[in-house]
Design a protein around this motif. Structure first.
Motif, mmCIF file in Angstrom:
data_model
loop_
_atom_site.group_PDB
_atom_site.id
_atom_site.type_symbol
_atom_site.label_atom_id
_atom_site.label_comp_id
_atom_site.label_asym_id
_atom_site.label_seq_id
_atom_site.Cartn_x
_atom_site.Cartn_y
_atom_site.Cartn_z
ATOM 1 N N LYS A 18 -7.732 4.679 -4.651
ATOM 2 C CA LYS A 18 -8.665 5.561 -3.948
ATOM 3 C C LYS A 18 -8.146 6.968 -4.198
ATOM 4 O O LYS A 18 -7.236 7.451 -3.527
ATOM 5 N N VAL A 19 -8.731 7.622 -5.204
ATOM 6 C CA VAL A 19 -8.182 8.875 -5.706
ATOM 7 C C VAL A 19 -8.660 10.071 -4.892
ATOM 8 O O VAL A 19 -9.862 10.224 -4.638
ATOM 9 N N SER A 20 -7.724 10.898 -4.493
ATOM 10 C CA SER A 20 -8.045 12.138 -3.799
ATOM 11 C C SER A 20 -8.791 13.067 -4.750
ATOM 12 O O SER A 20 -8.338 13.337 -5.862
ATOM 13 N N HIS A 21 -9.961 13.564 -4.338
ATOM 14 C CA HIS A 21 -10.818 14.356 -5.228
ATOM 15 C C HIS A 21 -10.191 15.709 -5.548
ATOM 16 O O HIS A 21 -9.728 16.426 -4.660
ATOM 17 N N GLN A 45 0.846 -1.183 0.000
ATOM 18 C CA GLN A 45 0.000 0.000 0.000
ATOM 19 C C GLN A 45 0.882 1.234 0.000
ATOM 20 O O GLN A 45 1.848 1.318 0.774
ATOM 21 N N VAL A 46 0.569 2.205 -0.865
ATOM 22 C CA VAL A 46 1.371 3.417 -0.964
ATOM 23 C C VAL A 46 0.448 4.629 -1.010
ATOM 24 O O VAL A 46 -0.733 4.524 -1.345
ATOM 25 N N ASN A 89 3.067 14.381 -11.384
ATOM 26 C CA ASN A 89 2.094 15.444 -11.151
ATOM 27 C C ASN A 89 2.386 16.628 -12.059
ATOM 28 O O ASN A 89 3.431 17.276 -11.948
ATOM 29 N N TYR A 90 1.460 16.892 -13.003
ATOM 30 C CA TYR A 90 1.574 18.036 -13.903
ATOM 31 C C TYR A 90 0.611 19.132 -13.451
ATOM 32 O O TYR A 90 -0.288 18.901 -12.638
ATOM 33 N N GLY A 142 -1.937 12.561 -2.202
ATOM 34 C CA GLY A 142 -2.741 12.006 -1.123
ATOM 35 C C GLY A 142 -3.567 10.806 -1.521
ATOM 36 O O GLY A 142 -4.200 10.172 -0.661
ATOM 37 N N SER A 143 -3.600 10.446 -2.809
ATOM 38 C CA SER A 143 -4.343 9.270 -3.257
ATOM 39 C C SER A 143 -3.713 8.003 -2.684
ATOM 40 O O SER A 143 -2.484 7.898 -2.575
ATOM 41 N N GLN A 144 -4.575 7.024 -2.341
ATOM 42 C CA GLN A 144 -4.117 5.752 -1.800
ATOM 43 C C GLN A 144 -4.146 4.692 -2.902
ATOM 44 O O GLN A 144 -5.120 4.614 -3.658
#
Length: 328
Positions: free
Chosen positions: A163-166, A125-126, A146-147, A131-133
């Motif tokens: 689990k994407v950070s919104h 798990q990373v 990250n662009y 902040g996305s898991q």
């Protein structure tokens, strides 16, 4: 070259050679003789292969750099990034991008962060820089960049649950084979084996394309839906998952084969094996298999297949196990 630790001068020479081979192998005029020479160089020392893999990741970043067109080249196909451009990308990546060129970031050419993750031998798990898991299945390799205008993941191999950070203004894009999955904040699973990809949506909404060179946003999935595609597909195939779908059983360390044909089961099995199993013919591929298996012990599954299925094992010239249907 011996396999003792490299001196700084030798290490620099290996890095330069890795960049050279990265450019030559991506060139349209690369010859068979060069490919053979590269294979010999790569196998001469473990550091050669490691540096080449690192250079491939830098090459991915260089693809997003602009291609200036000199006056004499107007109307002609553009070449790949030059050595100078690759060197710039290499320098930025080597610094983990803390001081990425301001103009490059503002134009969306260069990322301000770059991460690479692997899961070898165990689940992992990373947490990404945004902040996305992400949960990584065994044998999974992915990168994150990250662009300014998007977050981009490349799933090189394996399987991952996101689990994407919104962030509605900063889409999250997963590149897998020739297609991609685009989201803003959601939970979904992506499985990739060779050029086959399967996307399972758990929560939220995603747009799936099977070929990101095509126009359009792709097909939208709702929770409980699954998209499948492979290289060359014009668009994904969409289906509804059922209540006891086993696609995500790997998160508990299990591989569930629910009365699948061997043709459908082998891609799920092979992704855990160093040497993939092959089928002798179509008839063998139609034999069905079921059961629940520990993903950390898949190596022991293949030798046991003749005990539970009407098959026997042989090997081809490359050493791959071959499943053959037993004569009646």
């Amino acid at each position: 070259m011996s396999q003792n630790p490299l001196t700084p001068a030798e290490f620099d020479a290996v890095t330069t050679a890795a960049a050279h081979w990265c450019m030559r192998l991506h060139a349209s005029d690369c010859t068979d003789a060069e490919r053979l020479a590269f294979s010999q160089w790569r196998d001469a020392h473990p550091q050669h292969a490691a540096e080449y893999e690192a250079m491939l990741e830098i090459w991915e970043v260089s693809e997003y750099l602009p291609h200036p067109t000199p006056p004499s080249a107007v109307g002609k196909p553009l070449a790949r990034p030059s050595w100078q451009r690759l060197a710039i990308a290499a320098a930025i990546c080597a610094m983990a991008l803390p001081l990425a060129a301001y103009s490059g970031w503002q134009m969306g050419w260069l990322p301000d962060s770059y991460e690479r993750f692997e899961a070898q031998g165990a689940l992992r798990q990373v947490t990404l820089a945004d902040g996305s898991q992400v949960e990584l299945n065994i044998g999974t390799v992915l990168t994150y960049r990250n662009y300014k205008d998007q977050r981009r993941v490349t799933l090189k191999q394996g399987e991952a649950f996101f689990k994407v950070s919104h962030d509605a203004t900063h889409p999250f894009v997963v590149k897998a084979a020739e297609g991609q999955i685009r989201v803003t904040g959601t939970q979904f699973n992506v499985w990739k084996y060779q050029d086959q990809v399967r996307v399972t949506l758990v929560q939220g909404s995603v747009l799936v394309t099977s070929n990101d060179a095509l126009r359009g946003d792709g097909l939208r999935l709702a929770p409980g839906m699954q998209a499948r595609y492979k290289g060359g597909d014009y668009q994904p195939q969409i289906n509804q998952t059922y209540a006891n779908d086993s696609s995500l059983a790997w998160r508990d360390g299990r591989l569930v084969l629910d009365n699948l044909t061997l043709s459908d089961a082998l891609p799920l099995i092979n992704r855990y094996l160093k040497t993939p199993v092959m089928l002798a013919d179509h008839e063998t591929g139609m034999i069905r298999i079921g059961g629940v298996y520990n993903i950390s012990q898949i190596d022991s599954l293949v030798p046991s297949l003749p005990q539970v299925l009407p098959v026997y094992l042989s090997r081809n010239a490359e050493g791959n196990p071959i499943l053959n249907s037993r004569p009646l």
